[in-house]
Structure formats: C-alpha cells, structure tokens
Design an enzyme around this catalytic site. Structure first.
Site, PDB file in Angstrom:
ATOM      1  N   THR A  55      -1.803   5.752   1.884  1.00 36.62           N
ATOM      2  CA  THR A  55      -3.036   4.958   1.867  1.00 36.62           C
ATOM      3  C   THR A  55      -3.159   4.162   3.154  1.00 36.62           C
ATOM      4  O   THR A  55      -2.205   3.554   3.620  1.00 36.62           O
ATOM      5  CB  THR A  55      -3.031   4.002   0.660  1.00 36.62           C
ATOM      6  OG1 THR A  55      -2.874   4.755  -0.538  1.00 36.62           O
ATOM      7  CG2 THR A  55      -4.328   3.207   0.592  1.00 36.62           C
ATOM      8  N   ARG A 112      -4.864   6.004  -7.725  1.00 38.46           N
ATOM      9  CA  ARG A 112      -4.682   7.456  -7.741  1.00 38.46           C
ATOM     10  C   ARG A 112      -4.555   7.967  -9.176  1.00 38.46           C
ATOM     11  O   ARG A 112      -5.135   8.995  -9.540  1.00 38.46           O
ATOM     12  CB  ARG A 112      -3.464   7.822  -6.903  1.00 38.46           C
ATOM     13  CG  ARG A 112      -3.623   7.462  -5.437  1.00 38.46           C
ATOM     14  CD  ARG A 112      -2.295   7.429  -4.691  1.00 38.46           C
ATOM     15  NE  ARG A 112      -1.656   8.750  -4.676  1.00 38.46           N
ATOM     16  CZ  ARG A 112      -0.455   8.960  -4.147  1.00 38.46           C
ATOM     17  NH1 ARG A 112       0.230   7.958  -3.598  1.00 38.46           N
ATOM     18  NH2 ARG A 112       0.056  10.179  -4.165  1.00 38.46           N
ATOM     19  N   LEU A 122       0.872  -1.169   0.000  1.00 38.28           N
ATOM     20  CA  LEU A 122       0.000   0.000   0.000  1.00 38.28           C
ATOM     21  C   LEU A 122       0.913   1.224   0.000  1.00 38.28           C
ATOM     22  O   LEU A 122       1.965   1.212   0.638  1.00 38.28           O
ATOM     23  CB  LEU A 122      -0.899   0.044   1.250  1.00 38.28           C
ATOM     24  CG  LEU A 122      -2.017  -0.983   1.399  1.00 38.28           C
ATOM     25  CD1 LEU A 122      -2.727  -0.776   2.736  1.00 38.28           C
ATOM     26  CD2 LEU A 122      -3.025  -0.867   0.256  1.00 38.28           C
ATOM     27  N   ASP A 123       0.488   2.277  -0.676  1.00 36.76           N
ATOM     28  CA  ASP A 123       1.241   3.522  -0.620  1.00 36.76           C
ATOM     29  C   ASP A 123       1.339   4.004   0.822  1.00 36.76           C
ATOM     30  O   ASP A 123       0.467   3.704   1.652  1.00 36.76           O
ATOM     31  CB  ASP A 123       0.535   4.619  -1.426  1.00 36.76           C
ATOM     32  CG  ASP A 123       0.482   4.317  -2.910  1.00 36.76           C
ATOM     33  OD1 ASP A 123       1.267   3.469  -3.366  1.00 36.76           O
ATOM     34  OD2 ASP A 123      -0.350   4.935  -3.594  1.00 36.76           O
ATOM     35  N   ARG A 124       2.372   4.789   1.100  1.00 37.14           N
ATOM     36  CA  ARG A 124       2.535   5.347   2.446  1.00 37.14           C
ATOM     37  C   ARG A 124       1.288   6.098   2.896  1.00 37.14           C
ATOM     38  O   ARG A 124       0.861   5.974   4.050  1.00 37.14           O
ATOM     39  CB  ARG A 124       3.745   6.293   2.479  1.00 37.14           C
ATOM     40  CG  ARG A 124       3.959   6.980   3.823  1.00 37.14           C
ATOM     41  CD  ARG A 124       5.242   7.777   3.847  1.00 37.14           C
ATOM     42  NE  ARG A 124       5.199   8.936   2.976  1.00 37.14           N
ATOM     43  CZ  ARG A 124       4.829  10.163   3.372  1.00 37.14           C
ATOM     44  NH1 ARG A 124       4.457  10.370   4.622  1.00 37.14           N
ATOM     45  NH2 ARG A 124       4.839  11.165   2.527  1.00 37.14           N
TER      46      ARG A 124
END
Length: 230
Positions: free
Chosen positions: A59, A157, A55-57
């Site tokens: 998110t 995104r 997961l993105d930082r």
C-alpha cells in the site's frame, strides 16, 4: 530512493510511502531483504523515526512517524480515539454502484481472534472495458473512496474482497485474472490501494493538519486509459 515529505514539525514527520516498501523489518516479512522505509529515511536525514501507525508493504500513501520515541503513544491515541480522519483510494473489480458500510470482523494474525472492523466504501467512477477477463467477455472496474473507522491488519483488502470487489493488484485477497490483465495490458503490477488523505489536530502544537498524498505513477496511467479524473 528519496521519500516525499508531506509535513514536518518538531514532533512528527508525515511521508508519502511508495508501493512495495516495508515500514520496518518484521516476522511476517522476514524473507524480504529490501531497504525499509526506516532505512531510507535514516539515509535521507541521518536520524531515526518511529512509526505511529502502519501501512501494508504494497500500500502506498500517507504515513505518520514520531521524531521522539516517547511521543509515539501520544499520536497513537489519536488513532485509537478516532480523532484522525483517514481516507484511502482503491481501484476494484466490478461496478460499485452504491455506498456501503462493511462491518465483517477481521482475524488478528497473531491471536487468530476475530475483531470488530468497519469500512465505509463510496463509489467515485466506473469503467467498462472491451477486454475479456475469465470468465467474462469484458471487464468492469470502479474507483472507490474507503474510510476505515478501525485499523485491523489488511482490513480494507479483506473487506473489499468480502463484498466481491477485490482491489486490483492484490494477490492475497484479490482476483488473479484481473491482476494479470492489468499486468499484461497496462504494465501495472502494483496494488491499487493508496492512503490518500489525513486530517487531524496535532495534540502537542494544536495545529490543524490536512494533507493529501500524490498518487503513484501507475494510477495516472490507468486514469488516462479509463478517462477518469480525480
């Protein structure tokens, strides 16, 4: 910071990752010195875990980690074979009136090669606010459910920006005017993208696992202001 545990067995642990926490150190986040999710889990449990996916930082939400390094590939294969159902929630700019499948390729940051990507977007709620946001006299938002069938970096995104409904709080792909409005009016600075649910059959134990992850506090604040329920 204590990490919420959603599920645990002898092979995996599934957590609710907070906003703005890196999973692990990487080249792309080399200037960020905060404790990573792996650091926090080691402090909480006293041993190491191995991420199965990412997961993105910025998110938040559901993340699976293996307890044994040799089992990472076993669970990654579930993702590669689309045997895991993942859903995300997002708050985006504008009114999303109809469900849409977004199939724009996404560029791999390591190779600069575009790869196929697909996201299904479904509207849940909309909200019109009498708060001006450049260049309009009011502002419009939607709560959407996002179901990716591929797992490219920043896919959701990028895809939401591609259809002119960027995710609120996204300073890389989003709309800075709406991001600033949420900061100034609602005191909300986080990215409004949350990995909400995960459904799969555990390949080692054959247990059916169906999980949801509680939304961060900022979401509750916005839901109350917008008179949304979920």
């Amino acid at each position: 910071m204590k990490i919420e545990i959603l599920f645990e067995d002898n092979h995996i642990i599934i957590v609710n990752k907070p906003n703005n926490v890196l999973i692990h150190n990487s080249y792309y986040a080399r200037n960020i010195k905060d404790e990573t999710l792996l650091d926090l889990l080691y402090a909480q449990f006293g041993f190491h875990f191995y991420p199965v996916h990412r997961l993105d930082r910025k998110t938040s939400g559901i993340l699976m980690l293996a307890k044994q390094k040799e089992n990472v590939s076993v669970f990654q294969e579930l993702f590669n074979a689309n045997q895991i159902q993942k859903t995300y929630l997002g708050i985006v700019r504008g009114f999303v009136d109809l469900s849409v499948s977004i199939t724009s390729p996404v560029k791999n940051p390591d190779t600069n090669v575009y790869k196929d990507a697909e996201t299904f977007c479904e509207p849940i709620h909309t909200k019109l606010l009498d708060i001006p946001v450049i260049p309009y006299e009011n502002s419009r938002y939607s709560l959407v459910k996002l179901t990716p069938s591929t797992g490219r970096m920043h896919q959701l995104r990028i895809h939401m920006n591609k259809i002119s409904h960027p995710i609120v709080g996204d300073y890389k792909y989003g709309d800075r005017f709406h991001n600033r409005m949420f900061e100034n009016e609602f005191d909300c600075e986080n990215l409004f993208l949350h990995a909400y649910s995960l459904h799969f059959t555990q390949p080692i134990s054959d247990e059916v696992i169906d999980l949801t992850a509680m939304l961060p506090n900022d979401w509750g604040k916005v839901f109350k202001i917008f008179d949304w329920d979920f």
